[in-house]
Structures are given as C-alpha cells and as structure tokens.
Design an enzyme around this catalytic site. Sequence first.
Site, PDB file in Angstrom:
ATOM      1  N   ASN A 458      69.717 -93.793 -74.354  1.00  0.00           N
ATOM      2  CA  ASN A 458      70.761 -95.958 -74.144  1.00  0.00           C
ATOM      3  C   ASN A 458      72.246 -95.939 -74.737  1.00  0.00           C
ATOM      4  OD1 ASN A 458      70.125 -98.952 -74.096  1.00  0.00           O
ATOM      5  ND2 ASN A 458      71.050 -98.194 -76.448  1.00  0.00           N
ATOM      6  N   GLU A 459      72.987 -96.078 -73.508  1.00  0.00           N
ATOM      7  CA  GLU A 459      74.674 -96.384 -74.017  1.00  0.00           C
ATOM      8  C   GLU A 459      75.100 -95.300 -74.620  1.00  0.00           C
ATOM      9  OE1 GLU A 459      73.830-101.367 -74.095  1.00  0.00           O
ATOM     10  OE2 GLU A 459      74.642-100.459 -75.956  1.00  0.00           O
ATOM     11  N   CYS A 460      74.905 -94.132 -74.857  1.00  0.00           N
ATOM     12  CA  CYS A 460      75.619 -92.957 -74.958  1.00  0.00           C
ATOM     13  C   CYS A 460      77.130 -92.585 -74.345  1.00  0.00           C
ATOM     14  CB  CYS A 460      74.472 -91.776 -75.585  1.00  0.00           C
ATOM     15  SG  CYS A 460      72.409 -92.288 -77.169  1.00  0.00           S
TER      16      CYS A 460
END
Length: 861
Positions: A458-460
């Site tokens: 997630n959103e890395c």
Amino acid sequence: MKRCRFRTIAIMMMSLITLPLTAQQRQYLHEGWTFGEARLPNRYPAQVPGVVQTDLLRQGLIDDPYVGMNERKVQWVDKEDWVYETSFRISDALFASPHVDLCFDGLDTYADVFLNDSKILEADNMFRRWRVSVKSLLKSGDNVLRVCFHSPVKVDMPKWEKHPHLYGASNDQSENGGLLDRKLSVFARKAGYHYGWDWGPRLVTAGIWRDVYLEAWDKVRISDVHFRQREVSTHRALVTDMVEVEASEDMANAVITITNKDNGRIVATRKCALQKGLNTIPVDITIRNPRLWWCTGLGKAEMYTFNTKVSVDDSTLACKDRRIGLRSVRLVMEPDANGHRQFYFVLNGVPVFAKGTNYIPQDNFLTNVTPERYRQTLHDAVLANMNMIRVWGGGIYENEIFYELCDEMGLMVWQDFMFACSTYPAEGEWLESVRQEATDNIRRLRNHPSIVLWCGGNECTDAWYNWGWKSRMEKDNPDGARLVGPQQEHLYYDVLKEITSKLIPDDIYTVGSPFSVRGKGSDGINGDRHFYGVGHRRMPVSAYNQEKAHFFSEYGMQSFPEYGTVLRFAPDTTTHDIGSSVMMWHQRGGVAANQTIEWYVNSEYGQPRDFRQFIYASQLLQADAMRTAIESHRRNMPYCMGSLLWQHNDCWPVASWATRDYYGHWKAAHYMVRQAFEPLLCSAIVQGDSLLVYGICDHQRKQQGKLKLTIYTLDGQMVNTLTKTVTIPANTSTLLVRKPLAELLKGKSREEVVVNMELTAASGERYQANAFLCLQKDLRLENVTPEVQVEAAEDGCYISVKADKFVRALAISMNAEDYWLDNNYFDLLPGVPVKCFMRTTLAPSEVMQGLALSCLNNMRK
C-alpha cells in the site's frame, strides 16, 4: 524437491466410498501457560493464543489502553523481554509416532523457543508459520515448553542506529512510544499498524498469537495441496491438484485418490512411487458442467470439498480436505482507446464493477477477534451491497476464518502483501525472511476462490516517487537514495512478483496500490487511484463529481463514532469537546484532522449547536461524501470499474474514516453506502442549469421500468412531477433524464425544494432516493418534532417515525451498547411514515425511554 513418475488412471466413479481417518494427529498446547517479565521472578496465568497486553489486562496489571489516554501508560511493555512457559504431557498415541513436529502458526515476533531446555527455534517474523521436528526431545512424562520474546525495540534499535533516517515510515508513532524520531517498524516483519497509524494507537504486542500444537505422523505427511485451476468455464473445469507429500522412506506403490466429498465420488486417482523426502504429485481432474463460484450480486458462491488421500497397499497413510470454488478471474490492465492503462476484474468471463471497502485488522490485540466478530464484520459488507474487500498492507495476512467467510459470502478479496506507506531495508536476512513469509502465506491461502488479486503493498512506491521521499533523499543523502530506491524496486518488481508467479501462476499480481507506471508511482490516470483531495486538501465534497479513474482503490472522509461509543472511551463528559486531550488522543490524524472535519461540517451544513450534534453532523458529512463519490464512480461506468472506499472498520474506538466503529455500530456512511451500491440505482447531478439523472445497472440483463421524479417543497407541496419509461442496459450507466431546472422548479428556488426519485423495474426491484439542488446548509429546513411509535417484534422492536415537514437525515440512537438498526439516517417526506427494525434485548418501553433523535433540521445553532 523430487517429482515421482506415475501412470494416470483418470476415473470418474459413481460409487460411494468411505474414507478412513487421517494418520496425522494433533495435540494443541493451549493450556497451563504462565507469563512474566524476563528480568523478574513474578509469573502470572496466561492465555494462549494471546499477547502480553491482554494477559496484563486480564490480571489487572494495566488499565484498558482503549479508554481515555491509558495507552500512554503501557508504552513500557514493548521495551521489556517476556517469557511464556507451560508444562504438558504428550498423549500415548502421539508419543508412539515416529515423527512428531512442534508447530507455531504465529509468533509475535522475535522469539527463542526451548523444549525441555533445548533451544529448537529462533523466530523473527510475525507472519510466518514455524515447524520443528521434536521427537527426540519429548519425554513420556512432563515436558516444558518455554518461549522467550525479545523486545522489538531492543532488537531493532541497533538496526536503526546503523542507518538513521534512511527508511521512511510515515505513520510510525515513535514519539508516542518514547523513541523520539526513531521509527523502527520497517525493520521488523510485524504488523505495521502496531506501531501506530493515523487511525490507530501505538500498542506494540508480543506473544503466541496463533495456534501452537504437536503434530504426529507415521510414514507420510501431506504438507500441501494446491488446486490449480487451469481452465474454468460453464462447460468444464480443468484442475490440477498439486499434492505435496513428505515421505519417511521410499514407497513404490503409492496411490493418490481425489474424492468429491459433496457426493462421495472419486474424481481422479494416480499411482506413483514416493521417494524419501518431499514429493510433488500433479493429479489432473476434469469436472463437467461445474457449479461456478460467483461474487455476491452475480450468482451463488458455489463451493466444492475435495479429499486428497495417499495410500499404499489399500492402507490410508494420510488425507487432507480442502474446500475450493471453481472460477476464472482476470485483471484487465491493457490500454484503453486513449492509451491509458485500464484496471478492472473479469470473473467467469463477466466484467465486474468492484463495489467495496478497505479492511484493517479489527483489533490492536488480534486475539480479541472472535469468529462471531469476523462473521458480523464481513456480513456487514455484504449487507451494504459490497462484492470486494481489500486486505490492506499495514495489518496481517488474515486468519483462515476470514477467507473461509469471504468464500462463503461471495466477497472477492484484494490481498496486499504486508507493506504499507514505508520504504524497507530489502536486502540480506530481512529480504530472505520476506521470501519465506510470502511463500508461507501464498501456500496457506491460494486455494481460496475469493482471493482475486495479490498486491505488493500500500502506497509504498507512491511514497518513494510521489511524496517527495526520493527527491529529498537524492538531495540530502544521494548515497542513501542509490541504496533505497533499487531495494524497493527489487522487492516489488522481482521478489514478490517471482514468488507469486511461481506459486500461483494462474492468478494475478500487481506491484502496489496505487500504481500506474514503473519508476513513477501513480499518476492518477493509469491503473488504480487513491484520491484524498476531498478530505485532506479541503476540496469540496462536490469535487468527487469531477474526479475520474479506471479504478478508485481508496478515498474517504473522517467522522466521529456515535455518542454511545464516545461515552465508552471518554465517560467523563467534561472531555466532550473536539479539542480536549482525550478526544484528540482518539484522533490520530492530528489537530488538523479535527479542524478539517469541523471546516467541512460548517461548510456543508452550518455550525452544530453542541458536541453531540457535531458528532451527528460529522457522520452525515462522511455519509454524503461517500455517497457522492460512489455515485460519481458508478455514473462513469464502464470507464470506471471499481470503487473501494477507505475504510470498513476500526481497531479501537477512534475518530476515523471507518463506516463502522470499533464496536460494530454502523455509522451514517454505512447506511448511505448500502444505498449507493444498490445493484439498480438512479443518480442525480446538477450540471449548470440542468438536472441530469442517470440509471446504473449491475445486472447482467438490461432492466426496463419506470422512473418517476417528483419535486416537493420542504413543507410537502408538490411542485412538479415527471414519469418516464426507461431501459437501462446491463452492467453500465446510461443517462435517463436531462431537464432544465427552470422547467422543473416552476419558479421555486433551489433552496426550498427536494427532488424525490423513484425507479421501479419490471421485475419489481425498486430504488428510491432524494436529491438536493444546493448545499444542504442553504436548505430552508424548519425545526421539527417527529412522531415516534415503538412496538414489540421478534428479537427487538419496530420503530415508526413520521413528521409533517420534510426531515433530512433522521438519526435514531441509544446509549445502549448492543443494538442494530436495519435503517437509519433516512429522510422523511411530509406525512409519509418510515418503519425500521431495531435488534435489541430491551423492551419497547425501555427503547422509547432511551431513544434519541437527531436530524439536520434541528442540528444548527
């Protein structure tokens, strides 16, 4: 790994058979545990599975961290080492077995395990399963099992000090843990949210958090079965059962038998020679006219139970049952006509608009989550007309029951790997641990038909490329940037992708969410999109109507939980102010988050007259925002084919983006999301000086029916009506009405009317909703005192409400802890009663006495 040679005997037998019991036996080791700080002699009773904080709470050694600001008082726990110990006797049957393994399904996180004072295991990953052969160490009498948990702070602090500020972790609340800016979470393979998030506390746990047991076996152990679905259609399913067998010796005449337990028929057998060690035997199965697994809304979630048996000379040596669903799934990511990368799912050949939500762990103390809570949480998603749930990457790979329930309920699962909003030290031992973690969890979960996507995290990648992390590090620490950037690329593009492709070659992997283009993160145009312009950047709620994407995988708006929930974490009413220390402690988005909610409430509805009305207005704000977003996404079908709101649930009582609070109470948003996700929907929007009404249909056949629009003044006078026969094509959106407002309003102003829409299909399916032509704070609503009646019903009571004026968003609430309403936050047309059901153990008289009503009419000062 060895592959045996065999000849195929593909059979479809009609005869019924009786299967013997498996030769693998288990003895759970959940009793008699004690725990204590490693440096002190004191020992107390412990519960296993469990974690240190729940054991301390159970013994009265700490206060409830979820109440008030008690969380601050327990930050010492993760700085200590802890010891868990039990004594057990092994059963005679297990002790006589030639092979006995000690199995831990979850150790949180850094742990040394001793059996009868012999060290047998060093664990370093919360997400892994551990198995150790212990036959030689077991005694016929008492055996002592000891697990020593090392403080994750002590273990990981040296790693941070070696690379200070190198790896980002935007939600790690290190300051709340007394660690200043030392964000350690990225170094531990442990649930990221335990270190805090913008909706959760910092409660870093340790403990035996999943089952621990002895497993004995004789000559053969089935270590895994994977039903690889090579081809699935309504005509046939071609499946290969990849059977993994551990053998203690060579066996020349083994037979693998696959039986459909639903009807007792043998569907395939294979003869093979097993070699000592690990063997993989593919067994092909053909199923004619299969019953397919469908997501909710498209059909039944059909399941099969298959038994895989290994026998030699007609003697059963091992067998294993697996429930599977037969389905084909594909993620379409090819460019559209404009060259933009699409993102939508095709299930059994049918394009599916994904209607759903993002799921976080249900508790900071994971062992508090009961099977009943799992069932209710997922059932609430189905009740809200959702067909997809995303397991977000800052939590855990969920327990088996979660996926079993999704299989059963027809909920598609978007499964993240456990990486979120951070950059990670993806090299050496850390990376090897991740390889084992990914392998363990894919093997554990890959038979579940509900899982339709594995996502890198997630959103890395977005954090690295689009949040300024990369550019700042290139400026301040160029050597660090040259290390960190390639590590992230290697983790998501190589390691996780390769493991997923190897273990589930027929399934789907994407490198992260949101994701558009390699080397750039998300651009908001290609692939899936996270949109928080409404909320974080104070764009108006109406801005949802202008934003477009092929798939919205996150968007959201915060609200407070209902007043009864506030009383449970803040019983002192003197703290009931959004700026109080207690209310701010239960708002992890910071001071700006409460100010943002207040700004939106005042902008959309006007200023509430008191704290309780502010809570009501915050929920209405969230509900209207989510409904606006969802309807916009669905109007844009088929360009947009997915809408997953943030978020479904909470892990403690808090102001957050959840549509259900920690105790499972539905917020206003959950009721309005249910309506916005109805399979047959009409949606109105004002464009310039015209009213547009769209029809949206999720059904696989076109829907014919009648649309009726009625314009009322707020005191109940009918201004205008329009009735039209309509046809709504299958699985898309279509414009049904475009009318000038002046023609519809007949001289009335936008502020004094409401538009009532009623769509009735020929099948009898009906959708009804109201639309407004101005900001709701500008509606000329009058104060109102609705009439209420309560009557007894099975398992609760019926509540009927009526008013002589239009009532906007009537909310029914009680301070009782356990109740549920099948309808709430509904509008009342003048003189038209609404009846809802309340599930409660209270008598009607008690309900009537404790009932509280709120509505927009009476909310303002």
